[in-house]
Motif scaffolding. Structure first.
Motif, PDB file in Angstrom:
ATOM      1  N   PRO A 182      -0.382   8.828  -9.508  1.00 46.73           N
ATOM      2  CA  PRO A 182      -0.594   7.661  -8.630  1.00 46.73           C
ATOM      3  C   PRO A 182       0.627   7.250  -7.809  1.00 46.73           C
ATOM      4  O   PRO A 182       0.474   6.530  -6.822  1.00 46.73           O
ATOM      5  N   LEU A 189      -8.841   3.324   0.113  1.00 47.12           N
ATOM      6  CA  LEU A 189      -9.401   2.030  -0.245  1.00 47.12           C
ATOM      7  C   LEU A 189     -10.781   1.887   0.377  1.00 47.12           C
ATOM      8  O   LEU A 189     -10.966   2.128   1.578  1.00 47.12           O
ATOM      9  N   CYS A 219      -1.426  -0.100  -5.087  1.00 55.29           N
ATOM     10  CA  CYS A 219      -2.737  -0.699  -4.816  1.00 55.29           C
ATOM     11  C   CYS A 219      -3.398  -1.168  -6.114  1.00 55.29           C
ATOM     12  O   CYS A 219      -3.942  -2.282  -6.184  1.00 55.29           O
ATOM     13  N   LEU A 252      -7.972   9.889  -1.932  1.00 58.72           N
ATOM     14  CA  LEU A 252      -8.597   8.617  -2.248  1.00 58.72           C
ATOM     15  C   LEU A 252      -8.164   7.599  -1.208  1.00 58.72           C
ATOM     16  O   LEU A 252      -6.989   7.550  -0.818  1.00 58.72           O
ATOM     17  N   ASN A 256       1.628   3.395  -2.324  1.00 58.54           N
ATOM     18  CA  ASN A 256       0.966   4.494  -3.001  1.00 58.54           C
ATOM     19  C   ASN A 256      -0.216   3.951  -3.793  1.00 58.54           C
ATOM     20  O   ASN A 256      -0.476   2.738  -3.803  1.00 58.54           O
ATOM     21  N   GLN A 257      -0.933   4.832  -4.464  1.00 62.08           N
ATOM     22  CA  GLN A 257      -2.102   4.405  -5.216  1.00 62.08           C
ATOM     23  C   GLN A 257      -1.706   3.454  -6.340  1.00 62.08           C
ATOM     24  O   GLN A 257      -2.412   2.469  -6.621  1.00 62.08           O
ATOM     25  N   PRO A 276       1.770   9.313  -0.212  1.00 65.16           N
ATOM     26  CA  PRO A 276       0.465   9.507   0.430  1.00 65.16           C
ATOM     27  C   PRO A 276       0.581  10.217   1.771  1.00 65.16           C
ATOM     28  O   PRO A 276       1.676  10.379   2.317  1.00 65.16           O
ATOM     29  N   TYR A 317       0.812  -1.215   0.000  1.00 65.74           N
ATOM     30  CA  TYR A 317       0.000   0.000   0.000  1.00 65.74           C
ATOM     31  C   TYR A 317       0.850   1.271   0.000  1.00 65.74           C
ATOM     32  O   TYR A 317       0.426   2.316   0.510  1.00 65.74           O
ATOM     33  N   TYR A 332      -4.422   8.768  -0.493  1.00 59.78           N
ATOM     34  CA  TYR A 332      -3.688   8.962  -1.741  1.00 59.78           C
ATOM     35  C   TYR A 332      -4.187  10.234  -2.418  1.00 59.78           C
ATOM     36  O   TYR A 332      -5.391  10.361  -2.704  1.00 59.78           O
ATOM     37  N   MET A 353     -12.092   2.515  -4.809  1.00 60.24           N
ATOM     38  CA  MET A 353     -11.640   3.562  -3.906  1.00 60.24           C
ATOM     39  C   MET A 353     -12.750   4.591  -3.754  1.00 60.24           C
ATOM     40  O   MET A 353     -13.667   4.651  -4.572  1.00 60.24           O
ATOM     41  N   CYS A 366      -5.417   9.184   6.405  1.00 62.87           N
ATOM     42  CA  CYS A 366      -6.380  10.035   5.711  1.00 62.87           C
ATOM     43  C   CYS A 366      -7.163  10.845   6.755  1.00 62.87           C
ATOM     44  O   CYS A 366      -7.072  10.583   7.959  1.00 62.87           O
TER      45      CYS A 366
END
Length: 765
Positions: free
Chosen positions: A476, A439, A349, A437, A345-346, A480, A343, A470, A430, A484
């Motif tokens: 992408p 998950l 994922c 963003l 970065n985006q 991150p 995980y 993210y 997402m 969040c």
């Protein structure tokens, strides 16, 4: 080492394959984890003791629970004892606990009976003649609290394993409830799922299939010639290509395919590696030599080199096992518990969770973490009707169906917090969380973060992996925010708002560092500009996302004036002090005077690695680092409404919401405790010839090894406090234990003393 040899040996092995491991422990409950080869009803009893722990007294707590069948020969339980008469456990007292095991026919066995067998006749599990494991609750007085922590333990990593030092610390103070270690926190990379020695993978595949009783069908991309493969078809040393192309993993894409050559894939393999990490049971059989397995001469030599490191690791596991039975252990994952860059970065994922094999491996690894580590961290989540209990039921059903029950498989993914896949793109779903963003996961998913409170301290354990934010408006591969916005609220702000008058010290566990050495930060920034984020874990540190770091610092100091960070990950140990001054809300005049700012303090302690010493960290351990690249003091200014921070010169006269200053605290000369002068449990290393010994003397002599800023060899951290009536004298102390390299191996510690005194804003900042 064939499957037949393991199957034949299984009958001669003890009932307990790993454990007992003492886990979440408080005045109200005690949880102990064990892994068995057969189903049992496990009962726990906790007793008071007298005569400095030597005499077992009255029963204080009891409980029982039935094991969960995760495979034909793998049955796990975390059993919790609770008060029988309304009385609670007390600090300043040594407690002992015992386990009993009742079979389906009603036969009952004691702990001592199930620990041993004809092939394992002696299993030390206690420091007292009564042969029961013991523990002591954290004391009410902060200056007697002893917290041990560490990270990054790779079985074939270079150097001696540092976790056995914990056993020596416990043994030396076992009869002293206020001075023996009270809590152990393992802050990430308890296993290395992506970087496994070939001989170990050879054993893990065999043992894993045996434990499950079936062979998992690992799914491949629809374009592949075959739809599934088993772990046994994916040989040790030959997994790099499939790890990168079929699973999307990034461990081997740094032009170093060997980093993923023996990546774990199967659920059985992930289960088995924990048994090998915590117990000597499966190490009893001699491993084959390289020439018996490899036709290629170089491959055989590599096998034998890795095997030598594994044998050193295995020789001291008995000490690790005893230590884990006698101090409450708490854990949190980092990337290698699953796979390198997990995980990150985006892009990671989308790359991994968008492939059937990648998604399955992440699910296997996270399920193994849940039952081997997460269960004991938060046993309340695994009570009847809770998400953890539902996960255990689904895992048992999936195993009973030999991996054929799709409903159970989907339930496992749900409770582990894996996002659903978009049916059109096969990519993970997402959703937006503020400007980030995240998950998308079920509200029934387990939470991996938690808080532990003692008589005078609290430890807030963060999940900085699965709740990353993210940036929605960036590339992408952009670093991150490690939490969040909604995670900040749940994991930090809501916890910090629960102020308690008895809490004198707040510790926050972040698996990755807040701040790192300036040279390392510079290298990561260069890699980021080049778009090579998988080369140096760019995005794993808080410092790589300025807005996320600014929000993190502001949130911490909303609720506490002083915070101590415990971290790992980076394979060296150090201590840093961050003075942080926030503008007082009551200040009606916008000015830059020191009186306009309220002082705060963040102390960052880092302990890493338990067993993964590297040439670079060994180099910065020495005086060469202190002389050639000393760390300078650094300054930042920041804003809170739209979180941001920038590094500035100390002469900057901007009017920000807050300012901060970072400095590194030097380590004191090594001290050798009396018990550290003789460590016969370490195997001596060979001395090939005079030239080798001369070069070793130049590199490993004491003067050169006494660096100033970091400990870069394998190490274990011990946190304690000097807590006086005068706040200006209070200090948090980190003793980093490591093995000396000069003369015969000894255990010593380098001390980092961090004052907890709040400094007013200097006029020149």
């Amino acid at each position: 080492m064939s499957e037949i040899s393991f199957r034949d040996r299984l009958e001669r092995l003890p009932l307990i394959l790993a454990g007992p491991i003492l886990q979440h422990t408080s005045s109200e409950s005690v949880t102990v984890w064990v892994a068995l080869k057969e189903p049992r009803r496990v009962a726990i009893e906790v007793y008071e003791t007298a005569d400095s722990g030597n005499v077992v007294g009255a029963l204080a707590m009891a409980g029982e629970r039935t094991t969960v069948a995760l495979g034909r020969y793998l049955h796990i339980v975390a059993v919790t004892a609770q008060s029988q008469n309304g009385d609670f456990l007390r600090s300043g007292q040594i407690y002992a606990y015992d386990l009993s095991f009742t079979g389906t026919e009603g036969d009952r066995q004691t702990l001592q009976q199930v620990l041993t067998s004809p092939s394992l006749s002696l299993v030390p599990i206690s420091y007292f003649p009564h042969q029961l494991p013991t523990f002591a609750l954290p004391p009410e007085d902060l200056d007697r609290l002893q917290i041990v922590y560490g990270s990054c333990r790779k079985p074939h990593g270079k150097g001696y394993d540092a976790l056995p030092i914990l056993d020596s610390l416990l043994e030396h103070n076992a009869a002293l409830p206020d001075f023996r270690p009270h809590q152990l926190f393992l802050t990430g990379d308890q296993i290395y799922g992506d970087d496994v020695a070939d001989p170990l993978l050879y054993a893990l595949t065999e043992v894993g299939d045996l434990l499950l009783g079936w062979q998992e069908q690992l799914p491949l991309l629809p374009s592949s010639k075959v739809s599934h493969l088993t772990s046994k078809q994916l040989k040790p040393g030959q997994r790099s290509k499939i790890a990168c192309e079929q699973a999307g993993f990034t461990a081997g894409i740094r032009d170093k395919a060997e980093l993923a050559k023996s990546h774990l894939f199967g659920l059985g393999e992930y289960y088995a590696i924990y048994l090998f990490a915590w117990s000597q049971v499966f190490w009893l059989e001699p491993f084959p030599k390289g020439r018996e397995i490899c036709q290629d001469r170089q491959a055989a030599k590599q096998w034998d080199r890795e095997l030598k490191d594994l044998q050193q690791f295995a020789s001291t596991i008995w000490k690790v096992r005893r230590a884990l039975a006698n101090v409450p252990r708490y854990t949190i994952f980092d990337d290698h518990d699953i796979s390198d860059d997990w995980y990150l970065n985006q892009a990671w994922c989308l790359r991994v969770l968008g492939k059937p094999l990648g998604r399955r491996v992440v699910q296997n690894a996270l399920l193994a973490y849940a039952v081997f580590q997460g269960w004991g961290n938060t046993p309340e989540q695994f009570q009847d009707g809770q998400s953890g209990a539902k996960l255990l039921e689904a895992a048992s059903k999936w195993s009973a169906s030999a991996g054929g029950d799709k409903t159970a498989e989907e339930a496992i993914a749900c409770y582990l917090g894996l996002p659903e896949s978009d049916p059109l793109t096969s990519l993970p779903k997402m959703r937006l969380d503020g400007q980030f963003l995240v998950l998308d996961r079920s509200p029934e998913a387990l939470r991996w973060h938690y808080t532990v409170r003692g008589g005078s301290h609290e430890v807030i354990v963060l999940d900085t992996r699965t709740w990353r934010g993210y940036p929605a408006d960036r590339d992408p591969i952009a670093p991150p925010a490690l939490l969040c916005p909604s995670a900040f609220e749940r994991q930090l702000r809501s916890v910090l708002q629960q102020a308690r008058s008895n809490i004198k010290a707040t510790l926050v566990i972040s698996p990755t560092n807040i701040f790192t050495l300036q040279a390392i930060a510079g290298i990561q920034q260069w890699y980021l500009k080049q778009g090579k984020v998988f080369n140096a874990d760019v995005g794993d540190g808080w410092n790589m996302n300025a807005s996320g770091l600014a929000a993190f610092l502001a949130t911490l100091f909303e609720g506490r004036d002083r915070v101590i960070i415990l971290s790992g990950d980076i394979h060296y140990s150090a201590t840093a002090r961050l003075d942080y001054w926030s503008r007082r809300p009551s200040d009606s005049v916008v000015s830059d005077s020191e009186k306009s700012f309220k002082p705060h303090l963040l102390t960052q302690f880092t302990s890493s690695a338990l067993k993964n010493s590297e040439l670079m960290t060994q180099l910065i351990h020495t005086k060469a680092k202190s002389i050639l690249m000393p760390e300078r003091r650094r300054f930042w200014i920041g804003w809170t409404n739209l979180p941001e921070m920038i590094e500035v010169r100390h002469t900057d006269r901007s009017l920000p919401d807050w300012k901060c200053s970072l400095e590194w605290i030097p380590r004191q000369p090594i001290q050798i405790p009396e018990w550290g002068k003789n460590v016969p449990w370490l195997r001596g290393q060979q001395k090939p010839n005079w030239l080798y010994n001369f070069v070793k003397w130049l590199w490993q002599n004491r003067w050169f090894q006494e660096g100033k800023e970091v400990v870069g060899t394998n190490n274990l951290g011990l946190i304690h406090f000097d807590w006086y009536g005068n706040p200006s004298e209070n200090a948090a102390i980190q003793d980093i234990y490591w093995y000396t390299s000069w003369g015969k191996p000894r255990v010593g510690f380098s001390r980092f003393r961090a004052s907890l005194h709040l400094r007013q804003l200097p006029k020149n900042i």
